[in-house]
Design an enzyme around this catalytic site. Sequence first.
Site, mmCIF file in Angstrom:
data_model
loop_
_atom_site.group_PDB
_atom_site.id
_atom_site.type_symbol
_atom_site.label_atom_id
_atom_site.label_comp_id
_atom_site.label_asym_id
_atom_site.label_seq_id
_atom_site.Cartn_x
_atom_site.Cartn_y
_atom_site.Cartn_z
ATOM 1 N N GLU A 48 0.868 -1.177 0.000
ATOM 2 C CA GLU A 48 0.000 0.000 0.000
ATOM 3 C C GLU A 48 0.905 1.227 0.000
ATOM 4 O O GLU A 48 1.599 1.487 0.986
ATOM 5 C CB GLU A 48 -0.899 -0.064 1.248
ATOM 6 C CG GLU A 48 -2.020 0.927 1.236
ATOM 7 C CD GLU A 48 -2.870 0.865 -0.019
ATOM 8 O OE1 GLU A 48 -3.321 -0.222 -0.403
ATOM 9 O OE2 GLU A 48 -3.054 1.935 -0.640
ATOM 10 N N SER A 49 0.887 1.957 -1.122
ATOM 11 C CA SER A 49 1.853 3.056 -1.266
ATOM 12 C C SER A 49 1.664 4.147 -0.204
ATOM 13 O O SER A 49 2.638 4.758 0.239
ATOM 14 C CB SER A 49 1.780 3.657 -2.663
ATOM 15 O OG SER A 49 0.496 4.162 -2.924
ATOM 16 N N CYS A 79 4.445 -2.224 -8.484
ATOM 17 C CA CYS A 79 3.102 -1.816 -8.039
ATOM 18 C C CYS A 79 3.159 -0.619 -7.085
ATOM 19 O O CYS A 79 3.468 0.474 -7.536
ATOM 20 C CB CYS A 79 2.374 -3.010 -7.454
ATOM 21 S SG CYS A 79 0.588 -2.824 -7.564
ATOM 22 N N ARG A 106 -3.155 5.598 -9.494
ATOM 23 C CA ARG A 106 -3.370 4.431 -8.625
ATOM 24 C C ARG A 106 -4.652 3.696 -9.010
ATOM 25 O O ARG A 106 -5.582 4.282 -9.530
ATOM 26 C CB ARG A 106 -3.446 4.874 -7.171
ATOM 27 C CG ARG A 106 -2.167 5.532 -6.695
ATOM 28 C CD ARG A 106 -2.308 5.994 -5.260
ATOM 29 N NE ARG A 106 -2.600 4.886 -4.374
ATOM 30 C CZ ARG A 106 -3.164 5.036 -3.174
ATOM 31 N NH1 ARG A 106 -3.511 6.214 -2.740
ATOM 32 N NH2 ARG A 106 -3.382 3.978 -2.420
ATOM 33 N N ILE A 135 -2.483 -6.540 -9.226
ATOM 34 C CA ILE A 135 -3.338 -6.487 -8.027
ATOM 35 C C ILE A 135 -3.596 -5.017 -7.698
ATOM 36 O O ILE A 135 -2.678 -4.307 -7.288
ATOM 37 C CB ILE A 135 -2.658 -7.188 -6.826
ATOM 38 C CG1 ILE A 135 -2.280 -8.633 -7.183
ATOM 39 C CG2 ILE A 135 -3.570 -7.140 -5.601
ATOM 40 C CD1 ILE A 135 -1.364 -9.308 -6.162
ATOM 41 N N HIS A 171 3.505 -7.686 -10.511
ATOM 42 C CA HIS A 171 4.304 -8.293 -9.436
ATOM 43 C C HIS A 171 5.116 -9.508 -9.893
ATOM 44 O O HIS A 171 4.685 -10.645 -9.656
ATOM 45 C CB HIS A 171 3.365 -8.795 -8.327
ATOM 46 C CG HIS A 171 2.659 -7.732 -7.579
ATOM 47 N ND1 HIS A 171 3.151 -7.190 -6.426
ATOM 48 C CD2 HIS A 171 1.472 -7.125 -7.808
ATOM 49 C CE1 HIS A 171 2.306 -6.282 -5.963
ATOM 50 N NE2 HIS A 171 1.282 -6.217 -6.784
ATOM 51 N N GLU A 173 7.573 -10.732 -8.514
ATOM 52 C CA GLU A 173 8.002 -11.469 -7.316
ATOM 53 C C GLU A 173 6.981 -12.522 -6.897
ATOM 54 O O GLU A 173 7.285 -13.386 -6.085
ATOM 55 C CB GLU A 173 8.306 -10.498 -6.162
ATOM 56 C CG GLU A 173 7.108 -9.877 -5.454
ATOM 57 C CD GLU A 173 6.475 -8.701 -6.210
ATOM 58 O OE1 GLU A 173 6.827 -8.462 -7.384
ATOM 59 O OE2 GLU A 173 5.603 -8.031 -5.615
HETATM 60 N N1 GLN Z 1 -3.292 -0.079 -4.875
HETATM 61 C C1 GLN Z 1 -2.062 -0.030 -4.156
HETATM 62 C C2 GLN Z 1 -1.595 1.415 -3.976
HETATM 63 O O1 GLN Z 1 -2.189 2.290 -4.472
HETATM 64 C C3 GLN Z 1 -0.983 -0.811 -4.875
HETATM 65 C C4 GLN Z 1 -1.357 -2.263 -4.875
HETATM 66 C C5 GLN Z 1 -0.174 -3.186 -4.925
HETATM 67 O O2 GLN Z 1 0.962 -2.821 -4.629
HETATM 68 N N2 GLN Z 1 -0.463 -4.439 -5.232
HETATM 69 O O3 GLN Z 1 -0.633 1.644 -3.306
#
Ligand code: GLN
Length: 196
Positions: A48-49, A79, A106, A135, A171, A173
């Site tokens: 979650e940024s 992400c 985002r 995701i 991702h 990873e």
């Molecule tokens: N939606 C997340 C964000 O805005 C990012 C999602 C993720 O890293 N899988 O930070």
Amino acid sequence: MLTVGVLALQGAFREHAAAVRRVGARVRELRQRGHIDGIDALIIPGGESTTIGKLLVELDMLAPLKERLQAGMPAYGSCAGLILLCKTIENSDQPSLGALDASARRNAFGRQADSFEAPLSIPEIGDAPFPGVFIRAPVITRVGPQIRVLASVDGRAVAVRQGRTLATSFHPELTRDMRLHRYFIGMCGEQTSENL
Ligand code: GLN
């Protein structure tokens, strides 16, 4: 041997650390300011940024990391990591490291396509499609002149590179395909005109 600092505050850092080890580099998990000294490269995982950004500020890690990036340290963000590397984050005043001259939007694929998998064409790493795991993924909506788009979905940039900074909306990873991690480690050893 190259030491890659994997930001380990929140998100999928364990998977990145495992991937980095598999491609033959050393990992240091970064949890506090003092861990930053001596790393050769940085990886920012998905997660979650907003949370990661807040923790970076609280732990006083944002400024020293920014400084290292400005001095040319290679970085890779997936992400949430992509979001944190972009200069601009649309409709948000959350902190960022600003290493990529680009804007991120985002959650750009909307609710319906919250999470999905798509085979991606990334000629830079070979002919076989790369399994893109998305995701709640961002996209890049603006790129500066120094940015190279490495992959797109429906005409939207999902993998970009500027000098020795790499970012993907998806991702790697979370897959068994190590090509992007190998590509990043290869990039770390390259001289680019930006770093000369
Ligand atoms: N939606 C997340 C964000 O805005 C990012 C999602 C993720 O890293 N899988 O930070």
